[in-house]
Design an enzyme around this catalytic site. Sequence first.
Site: not given
Length: 228
Positions: A36, A177
């Site tokens: 990320d 996610d």
Amino acid sequence: MNKFFLAPSILSADFARLGEDIKKVIDAGSDLIHFDVMDNHYVPNLSMGPMILESLRNYNITAPIDVHLMVKPVDNLIPQFAKAGATFITFHPEATLHIERTLNLIKENGCKAGLAFNPATPLNFLDYILEKLDLILLMSVNPGFGNQSFLPSTFNKLREVRKIIDANFSDILLEVDGGVKLDNIADIACAGANVFVMGSGLFKYSNYKLVIEKIRKKLEYAHSRSIH
């Protein structure tokens, strides 16, 4: 669809021993790493850049790495992450003026291309660029922070995207996610996902191998439900 992929999220790893922790979770049976990237602009948090990715590759992390760019603008970072060792580069449609050009830029830099959808982002972008995608990421929390609860509205969105993918006879990966845990991963798989980003739902345990074995059993159960 009979193959599921586990993607531990680097945000939940031990940053004091990052390379070691990532290697442990891969050796325990994970398939790829979810990386990320946040800019404190597109989302209200700040994380790491391409130097961290490059350091993982230098640590001999050879597993595929999905770089999830939660940044705006996005295009200038794509060549940097590609050079650092990204396998997939995934971005949000709101982060670029020209989605197709950004997808082309990812491919030109030798990576697979993904498009990410926040919980409130409509899916109509897929009408125009589906054939250019290798991965579709559905956020099941509002992005920016870990350890959030899975949003139940994601189930309908997953089913809708799965229908779109299957109707086009596509092998696009469908990733989810946010809030993925042992107790909901089977239901998420049955709704159509085949890539599962796991943060605290995996890293909070000391024995990664044992947890991943339990996850695989849940996914086997989900697969048996989907074929009956």
